[in-house]
Scaffold this motif. Sequence first.
Motif, mmCIF file in Angstrom:
data_model
loop_
_atom_site.group_PDB
_atom_site.id
_atom_site.type_symbol
_atom_site.label_atom_id
_atom_site.label_comp_id
_atom_site.label_asym_id
_atom_site.label_seq_id
_atom_site.Cartn_x
_atom_site.Cartn_y
_atom_site.Cartn_z
ATOM 1 N N LYS A 112 -4.232 5.372 10.720
ATOM 2 C CA LYS A 112 -2.888 5.395 10.153
ATOM 3 C C LYS A 112 -2.627 4.085 9.439
ATOM 4 C CE LYS A 112 0.472 6.760 12.695
ATOM 5 N NZ LYS A 112 1.410 6.794 13.854
ATOM 6 N N LEU A 113 -1.859 4.157 8.356
ATOM 7 C CA LEU A 113 -1.565 2.971 7.571
ATOM 8 C C LEU A 113 -0.917 1.882 8.412
ATOM 9 C CD1 LEU A 113 -1.356 1.431 4.886
ATOM 10 C CD2 LEU A 113 0.722 2.744 4.374
ATOM 11 N N TYR B 104 -8.043 3.835 6.996
ATOM 12 C CA TYR B 104 -7.492 2.685 6.297
ATOM 13 C C TYR B 104 -8.280 1.447 6.719
ATOM 14 C CZ TYR B 104 -3.544 5.668 5.129
ATOM 15 O OH TYR B 104 -2.755 6.688 4.645
ATOM 16 N N THR C 218 0.857 -1.180 0.000
ATOM 17 C CA THR C 218 0.000 0.000 0.000
ATOM 18 C C THR C 218 0.894 1.230 0.000
ATOM 19 O OG1 THR C 218 -1.791 -1.131 1.178
ATOM 20 C CG2 THR C 218 -1.795 1.281 1.224
ATOM 21 N N LYS D 46 -7.381 2.586 1.462
ATOM 22 C CA LYS D 46 -7.678 3.865 2.100
ATOM 23 C C LYS D 46 -8.956 4.443 1.528
ATOM 24 C CE LYS D 46 -5.829 8.397 3.309
ATOM 25 N NZ LYS D 46 -4.773 9.418 3.105
ATOM 26 N N ASP E 171 1.435 5.277 0.556
ATOM 27 C CA ASP E 171 0.932 6.459 1.249
ATOM 28 C C ASP E 171 1.444 7.697 0.514
ATOM 29 O OD1 ASP E 171 -0.208 8.159 3.153
ATOM 30 O OD2 ASP E 171 1.628 8.173 4.339
ATOM 31 N N LYS F 97 0.945 10.842 0.912
ATOM 32 C CA LYS F 97 1.354 11.984 1.719
ATOM 33 C C LYS F 97 2.805 11.864 2.172
ATOM 34 C CE LYS F 97 0.001 14.721 5.751
ATOM 35 N NZ LYS F 97 -0.996 14.872 6.854
#
Length: 304
Positions: free
Chosen positions: A219-220, A196, A125, A191, A127, A129
């Motif tokens: 949060k991931l 998530y 996955t 997400k 992220d 950001k």
Amino acid sequence: MLFCLFSVSAFAQSKKSKNYVFSYFKGDSKDGLHLAYSNDGYHWTALKNGQSFLKPEVAADKLMRDPCIIRGGDGYFHMVWTVSWNDRGIGYAKSKDLINWSAQQFIPVMGHEENARNTWAPEITYDAKSKIYMIYWASTIKGLYPQTQSEKENAYNHRIYYVTTRDFIRFSDTKLLYDPGFNVIDATIVKDGKFYFMFMKDETVEPVTKDLKIAVSKKLDGPYTPASKPLSNHQWVEGPTVLRQDGEWLVYFDKYREKKYGAIKSKDLRVWEDVSDKISLPSCIRHGSILEVTPQELERLKRE
């Protein structure tokens, strides 16, 4: 109810035709990566006349099970897969077009843990950001979690572990991602909005569960909530892969005892409808992942 605390965004998409690719394996997986395509998310056609796009080259067993492909922030497609039933690492390769692939790498994500019995069904996955990729998988470490230990099914007793990376060259230390209090495999994380959602298989054998559940995090890398109740009355299913379209969650899964796929859909992650009779897939398809591609990318795949 697990999800009363969370609001799921509409995530509405246009109903115009999409371009999806399903990565999967067949048989013993030694012939490698297979791809199928769909324009509606329900009906799938094998690409390259069902032939392999990439043959496995790493690890002693040279398997390519459970291929997971994502589009990264660098413009590449990144793929990880299960290389063996009992190795302590995973396979990795990248591609610009899903046709021409980089040299395959063996990443020893559990190499530090001599009591690790396996590394199964890795997924990635991204992220956007933080520009960090998280790779996660299921492993059994001998002697851990005796409260859920069974001697059936080769005494496997999995939890979900992970590493992070920015470049697939340098990796963080391996850490525990999720211990739901039961034997768990086949996690995949999606997400939606600020949250998530981890879909997973409850692998409990005594008493038999073998169904899909969900956990949620802000949060991931967690922490994730306790797992939900089973999503359906399906047992002996695994390998969930999730497609979000038209404001709905469509979850595919491998009905491995029946040697076919099933699917359920939901608008709110609470009420699920079985749509297994509405899907069609290539024969012999096994545990993989779904991603969206451009019309140009799909046309090139069709020409192979």
